[in-house]
Design a protein around this motif. Sequence first.
Motif, mmCIF file in Angstrom:
data_model
loop_
_atom_site.group_PDB
_atom_site.id
_atom_site.type_symbol
_atom_site.label_atom_id
_atom_site.label_comp_id
_atom_site.label_asym_id
_atom_site.label_seq_id
_atom_site.Cartn_x
_atom_site.Cartn_y
_atom_site.Cartn_z
ATOM 1 N N ALA A 6 54.178 33.588 62.925
ATOM 2 C CA ALA A 6 55.532 33.157 62.566
ATOM 3 C C ALA A 6 55.501 32.062 61.501
ATOM 4 O O ALA A 6 56.443 31.897 60.728
ATOM 5 C CB ALA A 6 56.289 32.674 63.800
ATOM 6 N N GLU A 7 54.399 31.288 61.478
ATOM 7 C CA GLU A 7 54.262 30.250 60.464
ATOM 8 C C GLU A 7 53.908 30.877 59.112
ATOM 9 O O GLU A 7 54.384 30.431 58.055
ATOM 10 C CB GLU A 7 53.172 29.257 60.891
ATOM 11 N N PHE B 266 57.541 33.653 57.702
ATOM 12 C CA PHE B 266 58.766 33.032 58.218
ATOM 13 C C PHE B 266 59.837 34.076 58.533
ATOM 14 O O PHE B 266 60.469 34.037 59.590
ATOM 15 C CB PHE B 266 59.283 32.028 57.189
ATOM 16 N N ASP B 267 60.024 35.015 57.616
ATOM 17 C CA ASP B 267 61.100 36.001 57.802
ATOM 18 C C ASP B 267 60.866 36.883 59.017
ATOM 19 O O ASP B 267 61.805 37.207 59.750
ATOM 20 C CB ASP B 267 61.248 36.856 56.537
#
Lengths: 318, 318
Positions: free
Chosen positions: B85-86, B89-90
Amino acid sequence: MKLVVTGGAGFLGARLIGTLLSQERPAGFPEFTSIVSVDLAACPVDDARVQSVTGDIAGKAFIESVITPDVGAVYHLAAVVSGQAEADFDLGMAVNMAGTLTLLEACRKLPQPPRFVFASSLAVFGGKLPDLVPDDIAVMPQSSYGAQKAIGELLVNDFSRKGFVDGRVCRLPTIVVRPGKPNAAASSFASGIIREPLAGVDSVCPVPTGTRLWISSPDTVIANLIQAAVVEASRFGDTRTVNLPGISVTVAEMLDGLERVGGKDARARVTLAEDERIKRIVLSWPGDFDVTRSLSLGFTRDGDFDGVVRAHMRDHGQ
Amino acid sequence: MKLVVTGGAGFLGARLIGTLLSQERPAGFPEFTSIVSVDLAACPVDDARVQSVTGDIAGKAFIESVITPDVGAVYHLAAVVSGQAEADFDLGMAVNMAGTLTLLEACRKLPQPPRFVFASSLAVFGGKLPDLVPDDIAVMPQSSYGAQKAIGELLVNDFSRKGFVDGRVCRLPTIVVRPGKPNAAASSFASGIIREPLAGVDSVCPVPTGTRLWISSPDTVIANLIQAAVVEASRFGDTRTVNLPGISVTVAEMLDGLERVGGKDARARVTLAEDERIKRIVLSWPGDFDVTRSLSLGFTRDGDFDGVVRAHMRDHGQ
């Protein structure tokens, strides 16, 4: 560069725009040559440097049309207020949550991360709270408006951490005295019990007089919103969120101030009639905060409540 | 009625499904006759009562096809993990935030508000934290995964307050020892430094040995996820969010436990090589919590770390 103000037709947005245009640009404030007001209605400020764009902040295409590459800073003040967001959950989600995300996503596409000031609210708080609320207390919203604002805070912080925007989150105290008419905000009465009596109109207080509120005058809130865009990013530390300083007063103290400044007749126009719906929301908000950090960041607060009443009377030629 | 488990093909989801099907339904647990696993892959549990539906949790139509009127309870475990997720981002926003909201909206349309257990994470925490973290500390995510989980928590709480779902939010400790291979979670090493050496494989520890972690064995986390669906709603009080109990150990203590239970050779397979990206994320997580409330709600924790290592070895015939 352009400065965008969502909610620019509202009381706070229009006052912010008017103040910014009537003073020299404060040191550290983002440069701008014009201000774009984004709201459902046109901005009432009559100035050639103001461009009013009307539309719905929940609309993605609309937002994208507003956030053009020459936007250098954004004030995001537009919101569906607490009472309305509680009554119409979907509307609150569309405007307060999805609208904020859409705006942040549009800002992320700008050539430079814009300064992004987000107006949040005491409504993020709830549950058992200490009498003096510290900066690191958990949010526990007891309204959908509060939950949506808390989500907005998280978004602005994470978009800032990622370098997509240079965000600043201001949790606004209850603003007293708001001009105009009562609205659907659960806090609407806090202005009403001062404003209406001073105008010779009866007003009803829906919460017990012992209720403690955390308040700020319009002038002070505007000064703090401007300061929010001035503070150097590095000074915020681990969070971009700030509980703006306010003064802590009970409703009884407010009514005493009304009587001292506005007279016995004004005070006599306020009657008490508790409203369970409003009480449930308002009593979940904190009444006093530790202001050490906010004052150290250059934010300010009013001197006392009598001054707040006097400022309103002066604004309205009373 | 159906029980839906998102992330049902994952380690935790499959283990939860296997456990629920192998034991009598606990008193207070929602009734179900079948379990629907929702994930990108099929659930590995071989049981006629398991129906695997494969698809992307970020897809609205897909989610709506899964949440049929006969769904009585939901475990929402599916997520894009912290490291991923880092990096993307999307993707994190689409799955962890929008996916959770879509699922909640689908549940809101059910004839009865379903029990809804949401797996959250220590990654919601960050900033300066006391050594012993109380229940009412502010979340301050230092990763997009943490921000997205914190938003999910707010959504589950507000949907519960509105009566749309009967939500329960479990902030899971770091699970040690996860079976299988290292993954993109920043906490992946915490299992790797035990699991790999016990299997005769070298492992690298990317954080200082003084790093304190809040951990739970897989069996204990599964028992607590089941307990989360059992607790009476009224017992949660002002928030549906619970810091699940864990045990507080440093990496050095974990390696000592590895040596005591698994031998000197196993310990010798772990080398230290700090990784700034992982350190930055992991060091922002708290290492010890006040467990008064969580224990009073019937949640449990492991006895000691040696037992955690032994449980893993027993599971894997070591």
